[in-house]
Design an enzyme around this catalytic site. Structure first.
Site, mmCIF file in Angstrom:
data_model
loop_
_atom_site.group_PDB
_atom_site.id
_atom_site.type_symbol
_atom_site.label_atom_id
_atom_site.label_comp_id
_atom_site.label_asym_id
_atom_site.label_seq_id
_atom_site.Cartn_x
_atom_site.Cartn_y
_atom_site.Cartn_z
ATOM 1 N N LYS A 281 12.849 -0.596 9.414
ATOM 2 C CA LYS A 281 13.279 -1.149 8.170
ATOM 3 C C LYS A 281 14.511 -1.319 8.118
ATOM 4 O O LYS A 281 15.292 -1.759 6.835
ATOM 5 C CB LYS A 281 12.650 0.027 7.284
ATOM 6 N N ARG B 144 10.389 4.226 2.896
ATOM 7 C CA ARG B 144 10.415 5.301 3.927
ATOM 8 C C ARG B 144 11.382 4.867 4.980
ATOM 9 O O ARG B 144 11.660 3.885 5.162
ATOM 10 C CB ARG B 144 9.173 5.255 4.838
HETATM 11 C C1 LIG Z 1 5.437 0.690 -3.099
HETATM 12 C C2 LIG Z 1 6.029 2.177 -2.214
HETATM 13 C C3 LIG Z 1 6.222 2.145 -1.018
HETATM 14 C C4 LIG Z 1 6.285 0.984 0.073
HETATM 15 O O1 LIG Z 1 7.328 0.484 0.042
HETATM 16 P P1 LIG Z 1 7.680 -0.524 1.190
HETATM 17 O O2 LIG Z 1 9.075 -1.125 0.678
HETATM 18 O O3 LIG Z 1 6.709 -1.614 1.187
HETATM 19 O O4 LIG Z 1 7.480 0.087 2.480
HETATM 20 C C5 LIG Z 1 6.515 3.546 -0.418
HETATM 21 N N1 LIG Z 1 6.680 4.716 -1.199
HETATM 22 C C6 LIG Z 1 6.447 4.671 -2.580
HETATM 23 C C7 LIG Z 1 6.759 5.570 -3.161
HETATM 24 C C8 LIG Z 1 5.958 3.249 -3.023
HETATM 25 O O5 LIG Z 1 5.877 3.217 -4.513
#
Ligand SMILES: *Cc1c(COP(=O)(O)O)cnc(C)c1O
Ligand SMILES: *[C@@H]1O[C@H](CO)[C@@H](O)[C@H](O)[C@H]1NC(C)=O
Ligand SMILES: *[C@@H]1O[C@H](CO)[C@@H](O)[C@H](O)[C@H]1NC(C)=O
Ligand SMILES: *[C@@H]1O[C@H](CO)[C@@H](O)[C@H](O)[C@H]1NC(C)=O
Ligand SMILES: *[C@@H]1O[C@H](CO)[C@@H](O)[C@H](O)[C@H]1NC(C)=O
Ligand SMILES: CC(=O)N[C@H]1CO[C@H](CO)[C@@H](O)[C@@H]1O
Ligand SMILES: CC(=O)N[C@H]1CO[C@H](CO)[C@@H](O)[C@@H]1O
Length: 826
Positions: free
Chosen positions: A575, A570
């Site tokens: 981030k 996101r």
């Molecule tokens: C795993 C995943 C996330 C989480 O990602 P982070 O890097 O931990 O924020 C978000 N969206 C999707 C579609 C995912 O598969």
């Protein structure tokens, strides 16, 4: 034109509860061959028809196992685990089902014989996007793992008619489109109208001699839809039950709209829009009444279901003796993943006290022993603080109960007794926040109503324990635990990267699929040249495949031997996609300043959705696309650098991008990312990580050895120290010429010539009120990226030089594989 009905394909169909199901699992090839016969009229059948035919054939193999599993649970009556979540980010189901049932080869073969392409059919399935990001995806991964472990687990949530929006990029900006995922029907769900349950809202509280009553309420019905959750090759099929809101047939007919039948029927929408759409906020609390309704809706329907199942269980309490609820916590565990389902606490109290007539203290003990709470973020803006006034109207009885719980929690027998006269502490620990607008702090409610509280990575659990919940820890230290997040290796290796899974299985067998710690056995092969070459070959194939996809999607020429540098998650300030942007600009400027110098080619890919109301996140997307526009069309740059925004990042896109990545970016400000699970997915697919010491990166670095990750930047202590000193972005701007140049370009409109002031807000934020201290890590980040470049030498296209000398090289990507088993889910 024929429609294959599940039971038609069975060898021995039998009728159970009115539905035809297979008595014995039927041989998949055989059913698919029948399918071939079915679908001979090629001129009318569309690819979607084939997809549905295949989905039905595969689903056939689930039904018998599903019924047997549920019957087995009834006979054995084990403790049930209820995973309540407002989000289940499941993605696609077809391939996952084939993988877990071991049908993939047979289906592949049959589809091939039909002259069709399995992958093409898989692409037709819509993602079930009932989640925002990490939290919803975690819930989905847990369901897979619990089924694989053979646990009697249930996922309970909402069947949103519209999941997370589809992201379109128009003119560089994010545009949201409604996600009408059910348009063509969903072959993976089964409606269960016979289990419909009422949920009450509004009304008033009546104190009668027989106890408290909640009356004059408005009723909305909750209709369950069940989705099977198969374990990996173990014949277990668990259930995910999602509730959909239905208006009762007499809705608004008696009181308000006497005589106005048409209006009353149109008004059914009022009730039914409870399950209409997922709120698209990740880590952000937006105090909307409809959202509170959603939260209560899932909790109320689920608890009724749980209690019904408890009461009718074989060894439970069938007779309505009051004391039987004593065993409730032995038979039922309710996991509150985040505060969204926190209403389970007052709702369980209400049912026990008002309906089942259990006395208050006993009910409280049962509630606490049943519930456990997971905190998923440290960001204060994510904290749910519902206005008391909203509760007064919508859930008056629950408000009473929360007041009473708070009273007892703070009173002389509890907090006040331990800290006499410490008024400030009482205020800090109250569930009710005083002030202009009185609010209910849902995190505090969860902490007092649970027997266990956990964070999602060690560093995060420590922060939870030692900062905001410090007072609670002093009171009940044993309550606080940590449970580091994980991912399912079925979807995130076997399904998305079959080439790599094969190479691994060839060396160490298939045990790692359910026990990733067995990847340690690969240590015997770290010097085996064939193995190293095979791993590199798979990566290169994945990159070529993803390049072809990108070229088709974005009409950009991708250099498949460039480093695939990927940040997908996101879009959030914490981030720090902006740090990544600054690096891209810095690289661009370096190429421009000396085009003849040799340069390690990179394709920087950034993807993710911004919450529709999050202005800064949307500006960040615009900045990324604008940088791409300048960089990608600059003839000086050629194929040495590309900046691509991956549109509409979702589970099915993650499954394509992650196996192709060389470098995984996990660069949040230390202390802000609770865990992250994207980091684990990349590592399991052999990408190297550049990251900060944040969330689960800390544990990853510990297991793999810090020398096997590119760790840079401030640690949590450094961030705290900087906060005490005062963060001054100007200092870095003045001192670092490359940073200054990049910022000046952004603010002068270099990347937005048609609208030079476009990025004013971003520059302002970075310079004057950046909570996440992007500039403070810029220098270390750029330097660390330089080390990444050094390692990535284009010898054989797309391989890390380190592969050939694992012992001496700092960064063998295989070693990241070796240790990734330590935190992955079973
Ligand atoms: C795993 C995943 C996330 C989480 O990602 P982070 O890097 O931990 O924020 C978000 N969206 C999707 C579609 C995912 O598969
Ligand atoms: C629910 O639906 C009705 C009728 O379509 C609409 O008027 C109303 O605004 C909706 N309510 C909310 C809270 O969205
Ligand atoms: C989780 O706990 C932290 C305290 O470390 C708090 O700031 C945060 O708001 C909590 N999250 C939620 C969603 O309640
Ligand atoms: C984290 O969990 C591990 C075991 O899972 C435990 O040994 C450790 O003490 C925990 N740490 C914290 C800070 O809770
Ligand atoms: C690599 O491993 C295979 C067995 O998996 C073995 O046959 C081969 O000899 C090994 N090669 C080297 C160079 O050790
Ligand atoms: C029905 C069945 O075979 N269940 C098994 C699934 O796998 C788990 C763990 O591997 C076993 O514990 C179950 O018995
Ligand atoms: C992250 C986390 O703590 N998740 C929990 C959610 O609920 C399941 C089932 O109760 C727990 O096992 C998990 O630990």
């Amino acid at each position: 034109r024929c429609r294959p009905v599940t039971s038609d394909l069975c060898e021995e169909p039998v009728r159970i509860q009115g539905a035809l199901v297979c008595k014995r699992g039927c041989d998949s090839l055989q059913s698919l061959k029948k399918l071939c016969v079915c679908l001979t009229d090629r001129n009318v059948a569309t690819p979607r028809d084939y997809y549905f035919a295949l989905a039905h054939a595969v689903r056939d193999h689930l039904v018998g196992r599903w019924i047997r599993t549920q019957q087995h649970y009834y006979e054995k009556d084990p403790k049930r685990i209820y995973y309540l979540s407002l989000e289940f980010y499941m993605g696609r189901t077809l391939q996952n089902t084939m993988v877990n049932l071991g049908l993939q080869n047979a289906c592949d073969e049959a589809i091939y014989q039909l002259g069709l392409d399995l992958e093409e059919l898989e692409e037709i399935e819509e993602d079930a996007g009932l989640g925002n990001g990490g939290l919803g995806r975690l819930a989905a991964c847990f369901l897979d793992s619990m089924a694989t472990l053979g646990l009697a687990a249930y996922g309970y949530g909402i069947r949103y008619e519209f999941g997370i929006f589809n992201q379109k990029i128009v003119d560089g900006w994010q545009v949201e489109e409604a996600d009408d995922w059910l348009r063509y029907g969903n072959p993976w769900e089964k409606a269960r109208p016979e289990y419909m349950l009422p949920v009450h809202f509004y009304g008033r509280v009546d104190h009668t001699p027989e106890g408290v009553k909640w009356i004059d309420t408005q009723v909305v019905l909750a209709m369950p839809y069940d989705t099977p959750v198969p374990g990996y090759k173990n014949n277990t099929v668990n259930t995910m039950r999602l509730w959909s809101a239905k208006a009762p047939n007499d809705f608004n007919l008696q009181e308000f709209n006497v005589g106005d039948y048409i209006e009353a029927v149109l008004d059914r929408n009022l009730a039914e829009n409870i399950s209409r759409v997922l709120y698209p906020n990740d880590n952000f609390f937006e105090g909307k009444e409809l959202r509170l309704k959603q939260e209560y809706f899932v909790v109320a329907a689920t608890l009724q279901d749980i209690i019904r199942r408890f009461k009718s269980s074989k060894f439970g309490c069938r007779d309505p003796v009051r004391t039987c609820f004593e065993t409730f916590p032995d038979k039922v565990a309710i996991q509150l993943n985040d505060t969204h389902p926190a209403l389970a606490i007052p709702e369980l109290m209400r049912i026990l006290v008002d309906v089942e007539k259990v006395d208050w203290d006993k009910a409280w003990e049962i509630t606490k022993r049943t519930c456990a709470y997971t905190n998923h973020t440290v960001l204060p803006e994510a904290l749910e603080r519902w206005p008391v006034s909203m509760f007064e109207k919508l859930l008056p009885r629950h408000l009473d109960i929360i007041y009473a719980l708070n009273q007892r929690h703070l009173d002389v027998r509890h907090v006040a007794a331990l800290y006499p006269g410490d008024i400030d502490r009482l205020r800090r620990m109250s569930v009710i926040e005083e002030g202009d607008c009185k609010r209910i702090n849902m995190a505090h409610l969860c902490v007092i109503g649970s027997h266990a509280v956990n964070g999602v990575a060690r560093i995060h659990s420590d922060i939870v324990k030692n900062s905001v919940f410090k007072d609670f820890r002093d009171l009940e230290p044993e309550k606080f635990q940590n449970k580091t997040n994980g991912i399912t290796p079925r979807r995130w290796l076997l399904l998305c990267n079959p080439g790599l899974a094969d190479v691994i299985a060839e060396k160490i067998g298939e045990g790692f699929i359910t026990d990733l710690s067995q990847l340690k056995k690969l240590l015997n092969f770290v010097n085996n040249e064939t193995f190293i070459r095979d791993v590199a070959k798979v990566k290169q194939e994945n990159k070529l495949k993803f390049s072809a996809y990108l070229e088709e999607q974005y009409k950009v020429k991708i250099n498949p031997s460039s480093m695939f540098d990927v940040q997908v998650k996101r879009i959030h300030e914490y981030k720090r996609q902006l740090l990544n942007c600054l690096h891209a600009i810095t690289l661009y400027n370096r190429i421009r300043s000396d085009p003849s110098k040799s340069f390690v080619p990179r394709t920087i890919m950034i993807g993710g959705k911004a919450a529709p109301g999050y202005h800064m996140a949307k500006m960040i997307i615009k900045l990324i696309t604008s940088i791409g526009e300048v960089v990608n069309s600059d003839p000086y740059v050629g194929d040495r650098l590309k900046v691509i925004f991956l549109e509409n990042y979702r589970v099915s896109l993650a499954e394509k991008a992650i196996p192709a990545a060389d470098l995984s970016q996990q660069i949040s400000t230390a202390g802000t990312e609770a865990s992250g699970t994207g980091n684990m997915k990349f590592m399991l697919n052999g990408a190297l990580t550049i990251g900060t010491m944040d969330g689960a990166n800390v544990e990853m670095a510990e297991e793999a050895g810090e020398e096997n990750l590119f760790i840079f930047g401030m640690r949590v202590e450094d961030v705290e120290a900087l906060d005490r000193r005062g963060y001054n972005a100007q200092e870095y701007y003045d001192r670092l010429p490359e940073l200054r140049q990049a910022i000046d370009q952004i603010s002068s409109g270099f990347f937005s010539p048609r609208d030079p002031g476009c990025f004013r807000d971003i520059v302002n934020m970075l310079m004057y009120h950046d909570r996440f201290k992007v500039f403070a890590d810029y220098e270390a980040y750029i330097k660390c990226q330089g080390q990444v470049d050094q390692l990535f030498v284009v010898r054989a296209p797309g391989t890390w030089e380190g592969h050939t000398s694992l012992q001496t090289s700092k960064l063998p990507s295989i070693s990241t594989l070796l240790t990734s088993g330590l935190w992955a889910l079973a």
